[in-house]
Design a protein around this motif. Structure first.
Motif, mmCIF file in Angstrom:
data_model
loop_
_atom_site.group_PDB
_atom_site.id
_atom_site.type_symbol
_atom_site.label_atom_id
_atom_site.label_comp_id
_atom_site.label_asym_id
_atom_site.label_seq_id
_atom_site.Cartn_x
_atom_site.Cartn_y
_atom_site.Cartn_z
ATOM 1 N N UNK A 175 -6.679 26.440 -51.031
ATOM 2 C CA UNK A 175 -7.970 27.120 -51.122
ATOM 3 C C UNK A 175 -9.117 26.117 -51.013
ATOM 4 N N UNK A 176 -8.884 24.863 -51.459
ATOM 5 C CA UNK A 176 -9.915 23.830 -51.345
ATOM 6 C C UNK A 176 -10.173 23.470 -49.887
ATOM 7 N N UNK A 181 -13.998 24.125 -45.255
ATOM 8 C CA UNK A 181 -14.239 24.519 -43.867
ATOM 9 C C UNK A 181 -15.081 25.779 -43.742
ATOM 10 N N UNK A 182 -15.735 26.191 -44.817
ATOM 11 C CA UNK A 182 -16.716 27.260 -44.704
ATOM 12 C C UNK A 182 -16.420 28.537 -45.450
ATOM 13 N N UNK A 183 -15.299 28.588 -46.180
ATOM 14 C CA UNK A 183 -15.013 29.791 -46.949
ATOM 15 C C UNK A 183 -16.093 30.014 -47.996
ATOM 16 N N UNK A 407 -10.070 11.412 -48.642
ATOM 17 C CA UNK A 407 -11.257 12.256 -48.467
ATOM 18 C C UNK A 407 -12.272 11.568 -47.558
ATOM 19 N N UNK A 408 -12.463 10.248 -47.770
ATOM 20 C CA UNK A 408 -13.411 9.493 -46.935
ATOM 21 C C UNK A 408 -12.965 9.503 -45.475
ATOM 22 N N UNK A 409 -11.671 9.298 -45.231
ATOM 23 C CA UNK A 409 -11.158 9.313 -43.859
ATOM 24 C C UNK A 409 -11.260 10.705 -43.250
ATOM 25 N N UNK A 410 -11.006 11.732 -44.068
ATOM 26 C CA UNK A 410 -11.094 13.105 -43.568
ATOM 27 C C UNK A 410 -12.505 13.420 -43.083
ATOM 28 N N UNK A 411 -13.501 12.957 -43.808
ATOM 29 C CA UNK A 411 -14.891 13.204 -43.425
ATOM 30 C C UNK A 411 -15.289 12.458 -42.150
ATOM 31 N N UNK A 412 -14.533 11.419 -41.803
ATOM 32 C CA UNK A 412 -14.849 10.633 -40.605
ATOM 33 C C UNK A 412 -14.183 11.167 -39.345
ATOM 34 N N UNK A 422 -6.613 16.366 -43.282
ATOM 35 C CA UNK A 422 -6.877 15.302 -44.254
ATOM 36 C C UNK A 422 -7.196 15.861 -45.629
ATOM 37 N N UNK A 423 -7.987 16.919 -45.670
ATOM 38 C CA UNK A 423 -8.309 17.543 -46.960
ATOM 39 C C UNK A 423 -7.068 18.205 -47.569
ATOM 40 N N UNK A 424 -6.195 18.743 -46.725
ATOM 41 C CA UNK A 424 -4.953 19.330 -47.237
ATOM 42 C C UNK A 424 -4.085 18.263 -47.900
ATOM 43 N N UNK A 425 -3.979 17.104 -47.257
ATOM 44 C CA UNK A 425 -3.184 16.002 -47.815
ATOM 45 C C UNK A 425 -3.773 15.552 -49.154
#
Length: 481
Positions: A175-176, A181-183, A407-412, A422-425
């Protein structure tokens, strides 16, 4: 070495790889400490815990190498196929897996035990990320949102049918990813409220306020307050400001007056007030053609429905041992020889470690096997006993560094697929960390959640390795461009 291979190794995030290798190595030593037998200390005996885990570490490192050598688009292209394969494997497991400690979640192939639910996390993360990437502009229309929820709910249902509740709960953390992603925050707020309501209802379920269960009374009041405040906030006019508090006040007085002559369950009085408020919100929604009123009404309806379903689910859906674990965690029951035993022994072990611990292989609680599952789900108690508060803090710092780095890598990431995955991991690692530490310290019910890279188990180690290395391969592809 080819140009592509050089590019992969050059682009790889070696900081995260270093954390991974350090955690796996530390995990092996902790497993060694938890499994150590004074009369049989052969580290590399393949039939023992230490040797078996060492073999799985070799398999995990080999799998990591293979993943990093694959084409950068391999996993995105085959996301749905990987998801379908593991989903079918989950269904198959329900029917052919043997009964092991009450669950049917392990496939046995010769000497190898595989738990498909562990690998399904990685497959679900890929599929959800692919779906979000494909339909991002319109994902959170109702139909697309329900498809995304269905992709997450399908493996949850299969795992529940395997009677593996702990593994199923992990998927809720997706859910996070949807929220990032916009939920709508409405869904996240409703989910958080559901957890809080459940704890309050169960915690105060045995006490009564007059003829009203205290837990249900508290939750119904919270629902009423949230609904009224939200209504006043989104519809700022004098009529609403006067009418709504007036309705609440009159209904409260009427309920009190009736209670002078007969016993009254105030939950029904409050539910009536909420019902009137919901009708008013639906009227405003139709009048103003605004869905925000309908969302508040939906929150109230879902909350009240949840309020009246908690006790039924607890009494008739959960297994007796699950009920006992929850009651023990909430302080409603003391079962020192049963459900409380693991947690009590774990807390004794962690507390006995003090600041610096008793030293490697010098733990008494763990060496004398007082803590059940001390090398799997309760591995953290070995860390606390042998390495103390500082050692425990170091392990938590490693996990904190890993999650923040992810999280930092996911945002990049330059693709929605990479960011969502990345956020799922990061979310999966966070959930496992929070619940596992909560279990061994008595803050959460015991639900069988391993500590990534530390708990003994080949399926766990290999699945977490794949989960992490696939993201590092995706991230490396970003830097190769």
């Amino acid at each position: 070495m080819s140009i592509r291979e050089r590019s992969v190794w050059h682009s790889l995030d070696w900081f995260t790889v270093g954390i991974y290798v350090l955690m796996v190595t530390a995990g092996w030593f902790v497993i060694y400490g938890a499994s150590y037998e004074f009369d049989s200390a052969n580290l590399f005996e393949p039939t023992g815990r230490m040797g078996s885990q060492l073999i799985w570490i070799g398999v995990a490192f080999s799998a990591a190498f293979v993943v990093l050598m694959l084409d950068k688009d391999f996993f995105e292209t085959l996301s749905y196929l990987i998801y379908a394969f593991f989903f079918l494997l989950l269904i198959l497991t329900i029917f052919i897996a043997p009964d092991i400690k009450g669950s049917h979640s392990w496939l046995i192939v010769g000497p190898v035990h595989i738990q498909p639910a562990e690998f399904a996390k990685f497959a679900t993360a890929l599929a959800v990320a692919k779906f979000i990437n494909s339909y991002h502009q319109t994902l959170f229309t109702f139909r697309k949102f329900m498809i995304a929820v269905g992709m997450i709910a399908a493996p949850i249902l299969c795992i529940l049918l395997q009677k593996e509740t702990g593994s199923a709960l992990v998927y809720v953390i997706f859910i996070l990813v949807l929220y990032r992603e916009g939920m709508s925050g409405f869904v996240l707020l409703t989910s958080v409220c559901a957890v809080i309501f459940c704890v309050i209802i169960l915690r105060f379920g045995d006490s009564m306020t007059g003829a009203t269960p205290t837990g249900e009374l508290i939750v119904s009041l919270i629902i009423l307050i949230i609904t009224c405040l939200a209504t006043l906030f989104i519809h700022k006019d004098r009529t609403t400001t006067r009418i709504l508090p007036g309705i609440v006040l009159l209904a409260s007085i009427a309920g009190w007056a009736v209670s002078r002559y007969m016993q009254v369950n105030y939950v029904w009085v409050i539910t009536g007030i909420i019902g009137v408020t919901v009708c008013y919100l639906l009227f405003l929604s139709l009048k103003n053609l605004a869905k925000r009123y309908a969302l508040v009404a939906l929150f109230a309806v879902l909350s009240v429905s949840f309020l009246f379903s908690v006790n039924y689910v607890f009494d008739h859906v959960l297994e007796p041992h699950q009920q006992t674990r929850i009651r023990v965690s909430l302080g409603l029951e003391n079962d020192p020889g049963g459900a409380s035993y693991n947690v009590n022994q774990s807390k004794i072990a962690i507390g006995s470690g003090g600041l610096t611990g008793k030293g490697f292989l010098n733990g008494t609680q763990t060496k004398l096997k007082y803590v059940p599952e001390q090398d799997t789900d309760f591995i953290f108690c070995t860390v606390g006993e042998e390495f103390g508060f500082l050692g425990s803090l170091a392990v938590l710092a490693l996990f904190g560094a890993l999650i923040l780095r992810l999280i930092a890598l996911a945002e990049q990431q330059d693709s929605i697929f990479g960011r969502a995955y990345g956020y799922a991991v990061a979310s999966i690692f966070f959930f496992h960390l929070a619940i596992n530490i909560g279990m061994v310290t008595g803050l959460t019910p015991v639900i069988g959640i391993p500590l990534p890279f530390f708990s003994y188990g080949g399926s766990s180690l290999l699945s977490f390795t794949l989960l992490l290395m696939v993201f590092l391969r995706i991230d490396a592809a970003r830097k190769e461009k």
